[in-house]
Design an enzyme around this catalytic site. Structure first.
Site, PDB file in Angstrom:
ATOM      1  N   HIS A 189     -14.953   3.399 -15.640  1.00 15.94           N
ATOM      2  CA  HIS A 189     -14.791   2.682 -14.375  1.00 15.94           C
ATOM      3  C   HIS A 189     -16.057   1.936 -13.972  1.00 15.94           C
ATOM      4  CE1 HIS A 189     -14.182   2.476  -9.860  1.00 15.94           C
ATOM      5  NE2 HIS A 189     -13.053   1.970 -10.319  1.00 15.94           N
ATOM      6  N   ASN A 229       0.828  -1.206   0.000  1.00 14.73           N
ATOM      7  CA  ASN A 229       0.000   0.000   0.000  1.00 14.73           C
ATOM      8  C   ASN A 229       0.864   1.260   0.000  1.00 14.73           C
ATOM      9  OD1 ASN A 229      -2.355  -1.469   0.038  1.00 14.73           O
ATOM     10  ND2 ASN A 229      -2.811  -1.104   2.188  1.00 14.73           N
TER      11      ASN A 229
END
Length: 936
Positions: free
Chosen positions: A482, A95
């Site tokens: 998206h 991350n």
């Protein structure tokens, strides 16, 4: 959909010069580069500026770091299985890597280009960078302490050893020597640095050894770099589950790489580079080829972070800093080993006792009412009624994947239209679309080749689909597609019918097993018409800015949500029930946040369930008193988006792909779909109920931006409008009889388990259920903290019959509708004989009792065996089976899951003795208003 410049985009040339303090020579830019920068937020009105506070928006970058801190806290949690904690350390590392590659790199590029725009939080980019470096440094040092002080000793207690070279015995060292000679040495390439050998290029995220060697004849020292090959496991596994870092093995055998030289020292370092993409779509004749060129350029982005071991030599560090062009604040000194992403390999060990129990998704009961080896007929099931899926609890393979595969093979299907944002490397979805095209069906695929870090995969699949005969489109210029849509056009006896799937997650079978997502399978004509028009917009030149059943970004998602938030304010002012509940990955958009502030000031309660970034400040007096924000991280990544509005007592819910971020609302094609049925709205409402239930573990956001852990059972998460019960009522959550079922229900409502299961509970160290005794599997919360999941209790044997399919609303609804009516008094007596609570109690605790009593008694029933079970079945035909109070037909007529065939049903004498032996009921508790009544 529009091809015009979208609102909120500012394009500034890189050669305009720096505007935010002195220019930092380490921030390299290309003179011809352009940047998309969010303009300063200018609210429509200044009614919120009167609130006295340091600022009503939290910084989005710092909020993301706080999200990753919550991931790190999961790795620190001793209640979690040990190998899962190791996996969270690896997730924390990956991350943070992506954060530096994208977000930090973007900030540096804007500063260097002189486009420093003050953020909504009031901070300038350079101020944000300084806070990022300080916070990230603290988190990385904290991660190293967790690894050294917690994880390594705990793994050693479980006979899993993470050791350094000096801890190996002679036999293990010989094993590593053979491995190095046979496999590692042939791959290594030492690169020297001298006037004839310039400093080598260091690829992003690669692990490297900075080596100093000395010529024994001249005494001169030289620098060399050895790259640790990524083709081998990060930690070398030795017999007996012992692991040693790969760089330790290489460092110990450097003499073979530099024969005739003396190895003075070797230190590990790692570089993170800018790997964001900038493609000028307006100028590109072929977007596919332009993106491929940009992917090549990505490898040579400027460095944005340098990680080194804290033992590194000062001269070597100075050389690295100079050659890589990084500043002192971008250097992170850490205890070794670096790059803990390799802990994924350790977490994959075959040690089930140190992992979450195996989870197996089930087929949605609306698709397969009974277990069968035959494939699901999705068309038949959906034609009967809409199906709301929640993955991973509902199997992706037997629902969405089966939907596409069945469409590809069905001769009655005429066309398939599909969006693809991310998919797996061996995607059955791709294979099904190829099969459909090869069989002569019309197949349209909208492939988003600009999906970050999946660009190469999407380019490969786009070409494969084109070669098979599919119509492949890359969306619209300037916008990422998206949305998650799939539509099948099928010829049926009554005409053409559209079958539509709208989801919140990608069509990726692998991530569907790890991400919590929602999906709607429907034949609703309004939705089908809107989706068909949207596909035409994406593939052609048509433009339809508004839709009947959809909100579509960048045209109508923000404005549509603002309109609905304002409508809740009007409902509240008119005295009608009003409430707003949103579940999203991130909440950043200032316009939406300001509208939520206004709703809170008007008295409308607002609940936000945010997994990641949240720029809203809850609990600020006079601004957000009625807003609370929670974050739930679990075994499965919370990924679904829900927008739920009370609407004066007629709730409406929307699901889709959009988060409340500028990129989603302004620079992407996003879709939110209104759930067409009341049952689906109720189901997503239960998801949100569970999120804020006191029995759900998570984190609560405070006004200063601090996330405070919320443990299961805490009263912190109680809605602000609900009045606390008095002390006598708080001492026991629900009135129950002394039957086993009643005790089970009470125990679950208090966050406990059956006494027969306490041994298992001790083994998992006192886990707390997310919704005590709920039995539901469609909440998607508490994925990580397995102690808070009904599935966890099933896997651990705590609730024997809390199978996910017991909680299907379709099955439960059939069971309820099959019961004959009964009087209020009869129902109350029947409920007590079942081990449940009275009707009055259930009315006082509607959420608590919605799904608890039945699974609790079923659990008790499951423990009966042999003659006792046979005796219970024989009582079904007893003439006195019906309730003596009602004097009518029995409350249940079927010996199925809802036939709570307690022996006391059939004996009025025994039931009478039980009633007379009960202690007097507690004093009547004042009727508390429901949430909606309290609001109105």
């Amino acid at each position: 959909m529009t091809n015009e410049p979208y609102p909120g985009q500012v394009t500034i040339a890189a050669d305009e010069g720096p505007q935010d303090g002195p220019y930092d020579g380490g921030l390299r830019v290309v003179a011809s580069e352009t940047f998309e920068v969010e303009p300063p937020y200018v609210p429509e009105t200044d009614d919120l500026d009167t609130v006295e506070h340091d600022g009503r928006f939290l910084d989005r970058e710092l909020s993301w770091l706080h999200f990753n801190q919550r991931v790190l806290e999961l790795a620190e949690d001793p209640r979690l299985p040990l190998l899962e904690r190791a996996r969270f350390l690896a997730i924390f590392t990956s991350n943070l890597d992506e954060f530096f590659m994208v977000r930090v790199a973007g900030l540096k590029r804007r500063i260097a280009a002189g486009v420093a725009v003050r953020a909504a939080s009031g901070l300038m980019p350079r101020e944000v960078l300084e806070q990022i470096y300080a916070t990230a440094s603290d988190l990385m040092l904290r991660q190293a302490r967790v690894f050294d002080d917690q994880l390594v000793p705990s793994l050693a207690d479980e006979d899993i050893a993470l050791v350094r070279w000096g801890d190996l015995d002679a036999e293990e060292q010989r094993h590593c020597k053979r491995l190095f000679k046979q496999r590692i040495f042939p791959v290594l390439t030492p690169l020297a640095v001298d006037p004839a050998h310039p400093f080598p290029y260091i690829s992003g995220l690669s692990l490297n050894l900075a080596v100093i060697v000395r010529n024994p004849k001249t005494g001169k020292e030289h620098f060399a770099r050895v790259k640790v090959p990524q083709s081998f496991a990060r930690f070398v596994e030795l017999p007996g589950h012992r692991f040693v870092p790969l760089e330790d093995v290489i460092a110990e055998h450097l003499k073979r790489l530099f024969p005739g030289m003396e190895v003075v020292s070797a230190h590990t370092f790692r570089v993170t580079r800018n790997e964001d993409l900038e493609v000028e779509e307006d100028d590109a004749e072929n977007l596919l080829k332009a993106l491929e060129k940009e992917l090549l350029r990505r490898k040579f982005g400027p460095a944005v972070r340098l990680e080194v071991e804290d033992t590194i030599d000062a001269k070597i560090l100075d050389l690295l800093v100079s050659e890589l062009g990084v500043g002192d604040d971008e250097v992170f000194r850490l205890p070794g080993p670096l790059d803990l992403r390799g802990l994924h390999g350790v977490a994959d060990l075959d040690r089930d006792d140190l992992k979450f129990p195996t989870f197996v998704p089930s087929t949605h009961t609306s698709l397969a009412p009974v277990e069968s080896a035959s494939p699901v007929d999705v068309f038949k099931a959906v034609s009967r009624g809409d199906v709301l899926l929640q993955h991973p609890y509902d199997s992706f393979a037997t629902s969405v994947q089966r939907f596409i595969e069945q469409a590809a093979a069905d001769p009655h299907v005429l066309a398939i239209k599909q969006t693809l944002y991310r998919t797996s490397g061996d995607s059955p979805i791709i294979d099904a679309l190829v099969d459909a095209a090869e069989s002569g069906k019309q197949v349209l695929v909208i492939v988003e080749i600009k999906a970050r870090f999946d660009e190469q995969n999407n380019i490969r699949w786009a070409r494969k689909l084109e070669h098979a005969g599919c119509h492949v489109v890359y969306g619209q210029v300037g916008l990422k597609t998206h949305c998650k849509l799939s539509m099948v056009v099928r010829e049926e006896p009554d005409g053409i019918r559209r079958y539509t799937h709208i989801g919140t997650g990608n069509y990726n079978p692998k991530t569907a097993r790890m991400y919590e997502d929602l999906g709607l399978l429907t034949t609703d004509e309004r939705i089908g018409e809107d989706v068909a028009n949207l596909f035409n917009n994406l593939s052609g030149f048509s433009r339809k800015p508004s839709y009947d059943a959809l909100l579509v970004a960048p045209d109508s998602v923000r404005t549509g949500l603002v309109e609905r938030i304002r409508a809740e304010v009007e409902h509240h002012r008119a005295g009608r029930p009003a409430r707003i509940r949103i579940k999203a990955n991130s909440v950043v958009d200032e316009a939406v946040i300001d509208e939520l502030y206004r709703a809170s000031r008007a008295g409308v309660p607002v609940d936000l369930l945010v997994r990641g970034i949240c720029s809203l400040r809850p609990g600020v007096p006079g601004l957000s008193d009625n807003i609370r924000v929670r974050s739930v991280l679990g075994r499965f990544l919370e990924h679904s988006r829900i927008f739920w509005f009370e609407r004066g007592g007629e709730p409406k819910a929307w699901i889709g792909s959009a988060d409340m971020m500028h990129r989603n609302l302004d620079r992407r094609v996003e879709v939110l779909a209104a759930l067409p049925g009341a049952d689906e709205v109720r189901q997503v409402g239960e998801i949100l109920d569970l999120a804020f239930d006191p029995g759900t573990s998570g984190w609560d956001l405070d006004a200063d931006g601090t996330w405070t852990p919320h443990l299961a059972g805490s009263r912190r998460a109680r809605p602000p409008e609900v009045v606390e019960p008095d002390a006598s009522a708080a001492s026991k959550d629900v009135e129950t009889t002394a039957t086993t079922g009643g005790r089970a229900a009470t125990e679950r409502q208090r966050g406990g388990v059956l006494s027969s299961d306490r041994g298992t509970r001790e083994r998992v160290e006192g886990e707390c259920p997310s919704r005590p005794g709920s039995g539901t599997h469609r909440h998607g919360l508490d994925k990580l903290d397995l102690r808070c999941s009904p599935h966890a209790r099933t896997s651990l044997g705590l609730d024997t019959l809390d199978h996910p399919r017991w909680s299907s609303p379709t099955r439960a609804q059939r069971a309820r509708t099959s019961r004959p009516p009964a009087t209020t008094a009869g129902r109350a007596a029947t409920e007590r004989q079942r081990g449940g609570a009275s009707v009055e109690t259930r009315e006082r605790h509607p959420q608590t009792w919605s799904r608890q009593a039945r699974p609790a008694v079923l659990t008790a029933r499951a423990h009966l065996t042999g003659s006792r079970r046979a005796r219970w079945r024989s009582l079904l035909d007893h003439p006195r089976w019906s309730s003596p109070t009602t004097g009518g037909p029995p409350a249940c007529t079927s010996p199925g899951p809802d036939t709570l065939d307690h022996p006391r049903w059939s004996s009025p004498t025994r039931a009478q003795r039980a009633r007379t032996s009960r202690p007097p009921p507690p004093p009547q508790v004042e009727q508390r208003p429901s949430a909606s009544e309290a609001v109105s």
